[in-house]
Structures are given as structure tokens and as C-alpha cells.
Scaffold this active site. Structure first.
Site, short mmCIF file in Angstrom:
data_model
loop_
_atom_site.label_atom_id
_atom_site.label_comp_id
_atom_site.label_asym_id
_atom_site.label_seq_id
_atom_site.Cartn_x
_atom_site.Cartn_y
_atom_site.Cartn_z
N GLU A 80 31.34 56.64 30.06
CA GLU A 80 30.61 57.41 29.05
C GLU A 80 29.48 56.53 28.49
OE1 GLU A 80 33.17 58.26 25.76
OE2 GLU A 80 31.78 59.68 24.82
N LYS B 246 29.66 66.82 26.60
CA LYS B 246 30.98 66.66 25.96
C LYS B 246 31.23 67.77 24.94
CE LYS B 246 33.37 62.74 23.73
NZ LYS B 246 33.13 61.35 23.25
N CYS C 195 35.84 61.77 27.88
CA CYS C 195 36.66 61.08 26.87
C CYS C 195 37.46 62.01 25.95
CB CYS C 195 35.78 60.13 26.07
SG CYS C 195 36.70 58.68 25.46
#
Lengths: 573, 573
Positions: free
Chosen positions: A44, A128, A164
Site C-alpha cells: 500500500e 480502498k 489493507c
């Protein structure tokens, strides 16, 4: 069952150094391709570093990130790596800030993205969905959440891409993707180390693999970034949750694995992006599994990596620290030597008229064992004129000694460019047992997140580790065994002012880290008077601490940054 | 048209002092009732203070807040105020943290609530929908968003209750409530002062009133809380946006207004809570409208209030500061004297061998005009032994002088309990023109958010204001007109190292406050070389600044806290 050869590159980005990070990714791509990988994933924000904090609000920074991603795609092709599918994390923008009336400071204008590169261009981009905004994370401040899923069809293997926090949410993206039936879930992460992270992260990855009935590939970044240390520990599990490959902690690594992917169902989800992978020749790779070491070793390595990256990424030539003969400065000196080499570590013994003989000899001994640069600068003749002109006594006179030491150390920093390390531990800093602009002065605090009782354990572990490898234990035994003292007045010890550390440390953990109230801590079995004394010290010291910075610490033990509390407040609960 | 008599109490809470704040609300209720008010509203989190930061994560704190609200309802009734409808802002919880896998540091467990009290109990409770998480706000870290609307029917007047950010969202709650047809929108707020807030807040309130076709009552808190100053300025506008009542800025005030409420339509929304108001006797009140003063006066008052509350709420008996004869320390001394009285302000002149004659005489003159406590402590004999023993030269020797001054000031702080004020302005701090652990030392920084060019304007305004009221202008003319100098070497001036402030300040505003990139700033018409010099200084100083705290500043000029940037990073845009 179809098979994909996937490379997970856990890289150590330098924050903001887009070109350098891009070069790092290119090198990883080269190594991955040489091992026949079809897909490469990096962590990330591996292109930018993480966390980018308020750089996320700079349109010029975001434009540069986007341009760098597009150039990376072209450069991959120019190097003959155009067929390799590269999944790279980066901030993406600028986007429109939404819905705030008036001409206000904009909200976030960036997304936290994963771009899928092949054949010289961006083939797909995922943003995300879930933005962590607790503990060390502030992503609602910096990012706009994404809404769409990205599913890749790579030669018949259906791959879902996540970032994540998306993985951490119960009933989150993994559940939402159930109908898409991915054979592989690939998550790119920037997941910081903490002492007990092993007990959380791996079980989570295994649980999500089973929920998805898919293999799961997890790639993390590695390296120190201010308070945070990213430990790597990238891994692949199969659909049953069994670990099939695992990278080492605390170093850059490209983990290449053949992953058997559950076959994609016929009904491809509507937004699937189809990519043709390069062909892999040769045998199936032997998977590698690196098991993490004992917890003291992990914490030690985190402190070393955090210190090394803070010094080197900020381009300090060297560090300086005061060496008292006590355990804290001894441990900091050894961490620094392990991090950047003994010849870049400058230690100064600063004896006052209250310093004991062993303070000096233990410091001498440590410096000799570790081979750091070492000098002695007595402070008595510097303290006296000030003490006399200002007619100081009591705590003001004690603090004066610590502040004169800071002046000597900062003078060395200004003359030679050293970074000053401050050597306080978490216990004493939590209760304010230090001098503002004195021993708390310094740009970096290697053990500020380490409670005193763990400092002793780390020292013991480091000595044993040296002995086990046939080397001299670096820390003099006397520094470990003698009672801790600030030596600012005759015969002073820490326990004149504080409860024993074996009582203090668990109370601090309950109050500061676990956020329990006084009554709840007493209910754990601690003496009510001691608990209220400790709580009063902490409340006072958080207020006091704001008067003098201690610089970043390394979050190697508790998860999260120090509590962020109002300075002006009257605690009553 | 039905009419409601509404009291808006802009109170100054002490953060965490739940009982004291509750007493404050009771007193306001008493005063409101005496003026015949039927409804009293106090600001957002007026029961706890705002912002509560990580106190929001303490279950024991949230339980205490909830208990205090319930006790407040009972105490109102006991005082014979049970019929008065009281709308009070407070953190509410603990609620379940949601959706995070594993045994993690919990996300927010509190809501940001408004409770409606009458007849000894909570009749309704609203939780804020929109959580600001930009600039100074971090509410995603602390609060769980609410989902439901609360509409009250108070004797036929339909009142919608909102909290702060709810009002700022385009297409937000005001639009959502359109079908409920409220006659009055009542918002409770914690809205910090900034220099140009007048140009944003009032037009917003007017716009939303017109959108809702309803009167709008807006109540703010007042007072200093660390970096923030809440300015009050509570107001009422009618459905056309016309201001019908307005409270003064920067002081506690209970604004009682008769509000003509557009009659409620027959179709009450399903969740309406019906309350019977107490009857009002007597004549219609004459509305009061307080217009804000000129901008220099507003900023000055914000700085004074922020300083007063920081000192008094933290229970410091007094403050100390170094008086150099220059403009910055002169302005800080006058702010401090205005805030807490001249007899609680201790100033020390700290001449070195490089100090000019006027440094000393201008400091003497200021101390005499303002009547603060004043002493002189020459530092030459304290600096020399250190300089000689350590063989210092160049910048290290310059910094030494500033650090010895800090030692003298902190010794005074430790001996007498004074809070040390650091006197740096925003321009010099932004470019790192100060000494870590030297002049940057101090627990509170009154003018750290004030650019140098505004410091001069404030000084001029304060002198003119004194003259206009027949008092001695406090700041010696020479402190305003002489060229600024750090006086750390012979004949030094700020402009040896920095561009003129009239060039520097707008570039800093563009880069630091408005987040523009280098190219964009050059496009505004500034010299490319100067821009890149300034940007380099800022980037370097933000990194340097983290080495030494300066304590809270007062956000009186730019909206928002200082940028929060990574320390370890390579800026390239």
C-alpha cells in the site's frame, strides 16, 4: 486447478521520493520476472511511502504521483517487462472535495489506490473502501473512500484486489465479493509492527481466506517511518488457511510463490478486467516459509530498523547521545550501533558532582565493548555559575543539571550535524520522570515506547544473543543489575518517586494503552492509593510533556500512537 | 405565527470538568428562566468541553458524561426549572465499536449528542450525523455518526435539532428535513474562531435558513481550548436570513430572543417528540444585535482569550517571558497583561554581549508602561564558560545564547510555577528562524499563528486603541519601527537570512496554509528563486521543528492546525 506465479515485493519506500520508490519497484519487477513471476504486487502506497498525512491535500503532490504511476508502466515495458502484471499502491488524485459549504479548507482530495499495470498502461484501478481512523491511522483526514470492486481475470484465474483495512472489516469487502467467487484475494498493505501483531494478523488472513474460499496473498511494506515500523512478514495462505509462503520480517524481500487458484466460476462478475499473463516455464517453485523469532528479537529488530531508517532517510551523518552508565542509554547506544554502525555513534559521558563512580566506569565499559566514539565532558563547572547567579535550589537545581547536559549535546549536534537521541523509556516518560529541555531533549527517542521492565529484558536478550554467536555481550552486567537512578541529587533512586516498575508498568498499560478507568484498574487487583498516584502522575505528565517535545518514538510495543488528549482539561474519571 | 422565547447560552466550559460545566448550565438556565425563556440551548459538548480527543475512547469518561446529563435534568427540576426545555451538548456512550476484526484498539465508542431535558429527564436525544475530519477536526477518530433526525413539537412550534457540521453539508440534514417542515432549526455548535470566519459562518446560517424556510438559531461555545479559541457570536436569523439577534464575541452571554416560528404543517413527521413549553408572560423582548469589531480587534481578543483560558484553566499562577525589546515579545507581554493582569506577568530582560542598547531600554520602557513585573538577568557570564569549555563557534555559538536564555527562563518557571510563554511568530517559526530548546522553548505560544506583518498591525491597533481610550499606548514606538533582529551576532538583522516579510508572508500563506505547489506560487507572480528558497526553508524547518516543541499556539488567523506532515520525507513537489 489453474496456477499463478505471484511475486510479493515487500519494499522499503522513502516517503515522498517518488522516483526512488519507482526505481525500487522496477528492480523488484526485474527480479520477479527473472523468477518467472506473472504477477507482482507491492505494498500500500509503496510508490509514495505511508502515511502521507497532509501531503494528501497537495494537488501538486497527487498529480506527481499519478504521473509517476503512468511513467512506471511505460518504463516496465521499455525494460521488456510489459507482460508482467504489476499491482502498485499509491495516492491517487486530485479528486473533487465533496459537499462542504463555503470556501473552506478542503476535505480529502485523494484516494488510496492500487493500480494494475500491464503493456505500458494502467489497466485497472482500485480505491480502498475502508479508511482506518483509529490508533495510528488518520485516513479519513487524508482519503476519500472508494466504492467499486475490481476483479481481474488473469488467464482464467479470478483475482480480487483489496487494500489493507478492507480485509479487517467483518462483513466487509471479502463478504461482498462472495458472489464474484475470486480464486485469489490479493491485498496490498501498510501494516505497522507491534509486539503482539503476530497473534492478530496471521489469524485474520487465515480467517478471510476460509470465508472467501480462496487463496489469499498479503504483501506489506517494510521499514521505519517516523514513529512507525513496518515489518514486512508478507505471506500467502491457501483456501484452507494454511500458510504456503512467508517472507522474513524487517528486511526487503521478493517472495515468489506458485499459487493454486480455485477455478473461476463461469459467471464472471460484470466489471471483470481480463488480462493475459506471461507464460511461466520450468518447475513449480519450492515455497519458502520464514517463521518470526522470539518477541524480544522482534522488538529489538523493530527498534533497530526504525532508528536506522530515521537516521538514514533523513540523511543524518551520525547520532549523538549522553551515556550515563544506566540501562536506558546503554540500550539506546547498542540499538544505534546495530542500526548504523558503531563508528557513526558518538556518546558523551556528562558527569556532574552527584555522579557515582560506576556511572563513569559503566559508560566507559559500554563504549569500549561496542566500539562507539566516546568522550567525557564534565558539567560541574558549567552548572555552578548558573546555579549561583540564579540562586537555584530543589527541583529547579536538579533540572538545571539535565538542561546543561542538553546544551552540551545540542552543541555537539550543531557543530557536527549529529542527530541527538533522547534515551527515556516509556515508563518514566509516562509519569513525567524527566526534565523538559533536559534529558527529554532530542530528535528521536528509540525506546520511548518500551516500558522499563521490557528494557531490561531486551538488554538481557541482546547480551545472550551476542554470547550465543560467540561475541562479547555489549551491555555491562552492572548497568542491568544496579538500581536505576537519575543522579541529580545524592543517593537518589527512581523508587524514591515511583512505585517499583513491576507494579508501575502494568498500571500504565491499563491506564494509558488500554484506556481503563481508575475503578477498573483497582478491580484488577492493584492498590487504590498506588493507582490514583500513578494516574495523577500520568495526567500531570501528559500536560507537562506538551511543554517539551521528545521527538518521534518507535511504536514497537503497544499498537498506536500516544494518546492524543486535550492539554487543558480537568480529568475526573 | 406562533412564537417561542429561546435562550442561547454561549458558555465557556472547562474540558473534563463535568460538574463545573453542569453548574454553568444551571446558572444559565436560571438567568434564561428569569427572562421568561421557554427553551435554553447551550453549545456542542458544552457539558464536557470540546474537542475531547481520545477521552472519547474512555468508557469511564462517557459513563460519567451520561450520568451528569441525567443529574442535570434532576437538578433543573429541583431548582424549579423543570418546565424549561434545555438542549445540552455532550459526548454520549459507551456504544459498541463496530465491525473491526480481532482484538483491536477499538474505533470510536462515543456519539456527539444533544439531549433535550424537561421535567427531570431526557425527553429526546440527537446524535450528530456529519463528523468533520479536516483542519482542526478529528471527529472520525472520536465519534460514531448518528442516523436519525429529532424533531420537537414545542407548543405547536416544530423545532429541528442539529449539531454543527450537520449545517455545513450541502444536501445534508437541512435538505433532508425539508419534508418535516420545521419552523425553527436549532443548531448547537463548537465553531472555532479564525480571522475570516465572519465571511463564512453568517452567510452559511442565512443560506440554510432560506433553504429550510425556517428561523435558525445558532449557539456556539466560547473560550480558549489549547490551540483553539471559540468566539461565541451566537445568533438568530429569520426565514429570510435576516439577523434578528446576535451575541457578542469572546465572552459568555445568554442571548434571549422571541422567535416567530413559521407554523407547523398538519402532517407531523412520525418521530416527533411533543413537549409542552412553560408560558411566557409580558412584552415581546427587544432583540439585541452585537456587531463584531474590526479584524485586528477580533484577532487581538482571540489571542487574549486563548492565553487567559490556557493559563487559568490549567491553574498557572503566573507567566514568565523573555523581553528582548523587539516587537514579538512586546506584543506577547501586552497580550498576557490584557489576559491575566499585569501583576501576574513576569518579564526578564536577558542581555548578552551582542545586545544593543535599545534592546534593554525598549524592554524597560515596555515593562514600565504596562506595569508588569520585570527584572534583568545578563547572560554573558553564563554563556562564556560553556562556549570556552566546548570551543563553540558559528551557529552553535549563536544557539548557545538562546539556550542559556531558555535555561534562565525555565529556572524561573521551576522556582515560581510560572508558565513560560514563547514569543515566536508564525513567519519565523515557519521558516525555522529560531533555536530549538532556545527561544522556541515554552509551554504556550500566543502569536505562533500570527505572521510577522500582522504582528506589526496588531501592535499598531493596540496602541491606537489605548490612545483612543485616553490610555498610554503600551508598546514603545521604537519596538514597532526598528528593523527586526535576533541579536545573536553583531549587526545581525532578520533580512540577512530571510526575504522581506511583505514577500515572505504571502508565499508562506500560499505554501503552508493554502497548500499550493511551487509552480502554482510562482504563477501568482513571485520570483521563482525566492519561492524555492522559502519552500526549502519551510520543508527543512518542519522537520527541524519536530525536534523541539513550541507548545500550543492560538489558531487565530488561519483556520486549522499546522500541517501534519511526515518528518521523514523527501519533498519533490
Amino acid at each position: 486447478m489453474p496456477r499463478l506465479r505471484v511475486a510479493l515485493a515487500q519494499l522499503n519506500p522513502v516517503l515522498g521520493d517518488l522516483e526512488g520508490n519507482s526505481d525500487r519497484i522496477l528492480d523488484a519487477a526485474q527480479r520477479a520476472a527473472e523468477q518467472g513471476a506473472q504477477v507482482l504486487a507491492v505494498g500500500e502506497c509503496a510508490l509514495s511511502g505511508y502515511p502521507i498525512e497532509d501531503l494528501a491535500g497537495r494537488a501538486s503532490f497527487l498529480r506527481a504521483c499519478r504521473q509517476q504511476v503512468e511513467e512506471l508502466a511505460v518504463r516496465l515495458t521499455e525494460r521488456g517487462l510489459g507482460e508482467l502484471i504489476v499491482i502498485v499502491g499509491h495516492p491517487d488524485g486530485p479528486h473533487e472535495a465533496s459537499g462542504l459549504a463555503g470556501d473552506r479548507t478542503p476535505s480529502a482530495i485523494a484516494q488510496n489506490a492500487a493500480s494494475v499495470l500491464q503493456h505500458g498502461r494502467v489497466q485497472a484501478r482500485y480505491a480502498k473502501h475502508h479508511l482506518p481512523n483509529y490508533a495510528v491511522f488518520d485516513e479519513y483526514r487524508t482519503f476519500i473512500p472508494g466504492r467499486d470492486h475490481v476483479v481481474l481475470d488473469i488467464g482464467g484465474c479470478r483475482v480480487a484486489v483489496l487494500i489493507c483495512e478492507d480485509l479487517w472489516r467483518d462483513a466487509g469487502p471479502v463478504a461482498e465479493l462472495k458472489n464474484a467467487k475470486p480464486g485469489l484475494v490479493l491485498t496490498i498493505n501498510a501494516s505497522p509492527f507491534e509486539r503482539d501483531k503476530q497473534q492478530v494478523r496471521l489469524p485474520l488472513v487465515q480467517q478471510r481466506a476460509r470465508e472467501a474460499n480462496a487463496s489469499l496473498a498479503y504483501v506489506n511494506i517494510v521499514g521505519g517511518q517516523d514513529d512507525l515500523v513496518f515489518d514486512g512478514d508478507s505471506l500467502v495462505v491457501d483456501a484452507s488457511g494454511t500458510v504456503v509462503a512467508r517472507a522474513p520480517q524487517f528486511e526487503e524481500h521478493v517472495l515468489v510463490t506458485d499459487i493454486d487458484v480455485v477455478e473461476a466460476a463461469a459467471d464472471a462478475p460484470p466489471a471483470t478486467v481480463t488480462l493475459e499473463p506471461r507464460t511461466v516455464g520450468g518447475d513449480v517453485l519450492e515455497p519458502t516459509i520464514n517463521e518470526p523469532g522470539p518477541v524480544e528479537q522482534q522488538v529489538w529488530n523493530a527498534l533497530v530498523l526504525g532508528t536506522r531508517d530515521y537516521v538514514n532517510k533523513n540523511r543524518f551523518p551520525s547520532v549523538v547521545l549522553g551515556l550515563s552508565g544506566g540501562i536506558d542509554s546503554a540500550v539506546c547506544a547498542v540499538i544505534a550501533a546495530d542500526a548504523i554502525g558503531a563508528d557513526r555513534v558518538h556518546a558523551i559521558s556528562l558527569p556532574s558532582r552527584y555522579s557515582s563512580e560506576h556511572s563513569r566506569t559503566d559508560a566507559d565499559e559500554l563504549a569500549e565493548r561496542v566500539g562507539i566514539r566516546y568522550s567525557v565532558e564534565p558539567i560541574a563547572d558549567l552548572v555552578s555559575p548558573i546555579e549561583q547567579q540564579l540562586k537555584l535550589s530543589g527541583v529547579a537545581a536538579e533540572n538545571l543539571q539535565a538542561r546543561v547536559r542538553a546544551i552540551v549535546l545540542m552543541a555537539a549536534s550543531n557543530m557536527h550535524g549529529h542527530l541527538l537521541l533522547t534515551t527515556g523509556n516509556k515508563s518514566e516518560i509516562s509519569v513525567g520522570y524527566s526534565t523538559i529541555y533536559g534529558d527529554s531533549a532530542g530528535g528521536f527517542a528509540p525506546i520511548r515506547d518500551v516500558p522499563k521492565s521490557l528494557v531490561w529484558k531486551l538488554a538481557t536478550w541482546r547480551n545472550e544473543h551476542a554470547a550465543a554467536h560467540g561475541r562479547t555481550p555489549p551491555i555491562p552486567e552492572n548497568s542491568i543489575t544496579k538500581p536505576p537512578s537519575a543522579e541529580l541529587r545524592p543517593d537518589q533512586t527512581d523508587q524514591d518517586s515511583l512505585p517499583p516498575y513491576e507494579v508501575l508498568d502494568p498500571i500504565l498499560d491499563a491506564y494509558v494503552t488500554r484506556n481503563l478507568g481508575v475503578d477498573e484498574i483497582v478491580a484488577l487487583g492493584y492498590d487504590a492509593g498506588v493507582v490514583s498516584d500513578v494516574v495523577r502522575l500520568v495526567d500531570h505528565s501528559e500536560w507537562k510533556r506538551r511543554q517539551g517535545a521528545i521527538g518521534p518514538k518507535i511504536s514497537a510495543v503497544a499498537f498506536g500512537r500516544d494518546r492524543r488528549l486535550p492539554i487543558t482539561y480537568r480529568p475526573s474519571q
